[in-house]
Design a protein around this motif. Structure first.
Motif, PDB file in Angstrom:
ATOM      1  N   TYR A 260       0.839  -1.212   0.000  1.00 57.90           N
ATOM      2  CA  TYR A 260       0.000   0.000   0.000  1.00 57.90           C
ATOM      3  C   TYR A 260       0.874   1.262   0.000  1.00 57.90           C
ATOM      4  CZ  TYR A 260      -3.823  -3.141   1.088  1.00 57.90           C
ATOM      5  OH  TYR A 260      -4.748  -4.146   1.028  1.00 57.90           O
ATOM      6  N   PRO A 261       1.460   1.604  -1.146  1.00 57.47           N
ATOM      7  CA  PRO A 261       2.348   2.773  -1.171  1.00 57.47           C
ATOM      8  C   PRO A 261       1.633   4.089  -0.880  1.00 57.47           C
ATOM      9  CG  PRO A 261       1.967   1.916  -3.392  1.00 57.47           C
ATOM     10  CD  PRO A 261       1.353   0.934  -2.445  1.00 57.47           C
ATOM     11  N   ARG A 262       0.286   4.081  -0.908  1.00 59.22           N
ATOM     12  CA  ARG A 262      -0.432   5.336  -0.622  1.00 59.22           C
ATOM     13  C   ARG A 262      -0.727   5.494   0.871  1.00 59.22           C
ATOM     14  NH1 ARG A 262      -5.474   6.031  -3.775  1.00 59.22           N
ATOM     15  NH2 ARG A 262      -5.170   8.256  -3.511  1.00 59.22           N
ATOM     16  N   LEU A 263      -0.187   4.555   1.649  1.00 63.41           N
ATOM     17  CA  LEU A 263      -0.311   4.692   3.107  1.00 63.41           C
ATOM     18  C   LEU A 263       1.085   4.829   3.694  1.00 63.41           C
ATOM     19  CD1 LEU A 263      -3.010   1.968   3.918  1.00 63.41           C
ATOM     20  CD2 LEU A 263      -3.340   4.431   3.606  1.00 63.41           C
ATOM     21  N   ARG A 264       1.206   5.575   4.802  1.00 66.11           N
ATOM     22  CA  ARG A 264       2.508   5.723   5.448  1.00 66.11           C
ATOM     23  C   ARG A 264       2.354   5.492   6.943  1.00 66.11           C
ATOM     24  NH1 ARG A 264       3.351  10.955   7.970  1.00 66.11           N
ATOM     25  NH2 ARG A 264       1.589  12.329   7.535  1.00 66.11           N
ATOM     26  N   LEU A 265       3.473   5.582   7.626  1.00 65.44           N
ATOM     27  CA  LEU A 265       3.444   5.278   9.051  1.00 65.44           C
ATOM     28  C   LEU A 265       3.989   6.441   9.862  1.00 65.44           C
ATOM     29  CD1 LEU A 265       3.567   2.062  10.481  1.00 65.44           C
ATOM     30  CD2 LEU A 265       5.545   3.297  11.264  1.00 65.44           C
ATOM     31  N   SER A 266       3.354   6.750  10.987  1.00 68.97           N
ATOM     32  CA  SER A 266       3.956   7.689  11.931  1.00 68.97           C
ATOM     33  C   SER A 266       3.894   7.054  13.320  1.00 68.97           C
ATOM     34  CB  SER A 266       3.253   9.056  11.883  1.00 68.97           C
ATOM     35  OG  SER A 266       1.920   8.931  12.309  1.00 68.97           O
TER      36      SER A 266
END
Ligand SMILES: O=P(O)(O)OC[C@H]1O[C@H](O[C@H]2O[C@H](CO)[C@@H](O)[C@H](O)[C@H]2O)[C@H](O)[C@@H](O)[C@@H]1O
Length: 357
Positions: free
Chosen positions: A251-257
């Motif tokens: 899912y390259p359109r999601l990221r992590l913080s």
């Protein structure tokens, strides 16, 4: 598919060998480099609390005392803060977890005390007040139960406010009327509508993936997913990072913080708590006004985006809630939610006195 001794199954390009799995450092060694970076962040974002003497923070810890020289207590600096806000419109932004309710092991039990609710309600009667949380709007509303406030859930991606007060239909984001609890008519701003099905899918995959990791929990926050590791043995944190990474790589359109013992999965869009603050100030017609004092109180790394906006605009103040020394874009500090409550009471008293003048 690699499978771990504790029963959890984390997909892996190369299945681990029996030899690798005997190594006590196994999950860490086999993690991709960026997931290793996450592990570092997981440790940094979860510092061990030090003993602070409430009412006299720093009395026990010289490092904390030194830290409050850089980030003075907002209670001690109260006169200075209100002197700056004299004649200005004060707008209050509050984070929820760790700010209005103490951090607890079980996210569903992060109850706000009746006393705090009353103090926040009182504040909202005197000044525009918004709660900006990583939780979904509905969840944070269920905890707070106050209709007088603005709510910005999912790290500011989902904004609700009393009718007639929020809602500028900007850019390509959608803005619609809806109704929520207590039949209260509200306007809703959603910055990432198209991500809802994807976030939901990732939530379900993550639930399945971390099923075998003792203590791990996944929470659906509508536009974001929280992967909690507060109750996971530290030796299994690499496993949490790796399982999350395994899902996210599709899912390259999601990221992590990173939050407090939580990995926050969110859409890759230019939107955060800082943008939500700007949006709300704009909606209140205060964006370009030199006559406004925004105050943002929060405890988390995700609150730093909002602290930064206020610091860069040189308009208002960020107040970091922390019992441990931390670098921050905030200007002031408070030790814990009980000090937040004291600060809000002082603010209300000041507003009441101002009104009588
Ligand atoms: O922006 P916030 O309102 O601070 O929300 C951030 C996350 O808060 C919650 O998790 C945190 O609080 C839990 C209850 O005290 C605690 O168990 C957990 O370890 C903390 O990370 C919430 O559950 C998350 O969904 C929010 O994103």
């Amino acid at each position: 598919m690699g499978s771990y001794a504790n029963g959890s199954t984390c997909a892996n390009d190369v299945p681990p060998s029996a030899e690798e799995m005997k190594d006590p450092a196994f999950p860490l060694k086999t993690m991709p480099p960026h997931a290793n970076g996450w592990l570092n962040d997981m440790k940094i974002s979860s510092p061990t609390a030090i003993r602070v003497n409430i009412g006299n923070p720093g009395a026990f810890d010289p490092m904390y005392r030194a830290w409050t020289k850089k980030y003075p207590s907002a209670l001690n600096a109260f006169e200075k803060i209100v002197a700056y806000g004299k004649g200005k419109k004060t707008v209050l932004f509050l984070d929820y977890d760790g700010t209005l309710s103490p951090i607890v092991d079980e996210p569903d039990n992060a109850i706000m005390s009746d006393q705090m609710r009353e103090v926040v309600r009182n504040a909202a009667l005197h000044l525009p007040t918004a709660i900006i949380s990583g939780r979904s709007c509905d969840k944070v509303f269920d905890f707070v139960k106050l209709t007088e406030l603005y709510y910005a859930g999912s790290h500011g991606m989902d904004i609700m406010g009393p009718v007639g007060e929020t809602g500028s239909d900007t850019d390509n984001r959608s803005c619609m009327n809806s109704s929520i609890k207590q039949d209260k008519e509200v306007k809703i701003f959603q910055a990432a509508n198209e991500f809802i099905p994807m976030v939901d899918e990732v939530f379900r995959l993550l639930v399945e993936k971390i099923r075998g990791i003792d203590g791990a929990k996944v929470e659906n926050n509508k536009f974001c997913v929280s992967v909690h590791y507060r109750n996971v043995n530290e030796k299994d944190w690499p496993l949490v990072a790796r399982c999350t990474d395994d899902i996210l790589k599709a899912y390259p359109r999601l990221r992590l913080s990173h939050g407090r013992k939580v990995l926050e999965v969110r859409p890759v869009i230019d939107w955060n708590k800082g943008k939500a603050v700007e949006f709300l100030l704009d909606s209140l017609g205060l964006a370009d006004s030199g006559n406004v004092l925004p105050i943002y109180i929060g405890d988390d790394r995700t609150d730093e985006d909002a602290f930064k906006v206020l610091r860069e605009d040189k308009r208002g103040f960020g107040i970091l809630v922390s019992s441990v020394p931390k670098e921050s874009h905030a200007v002031y500090s408070l030790v814990d939610p009980s000090e937040v409550m004291d600060f809000l009471k002082k603010l209300v008293k000041w507003k009441e006195e101002e009104a009588l003048k």
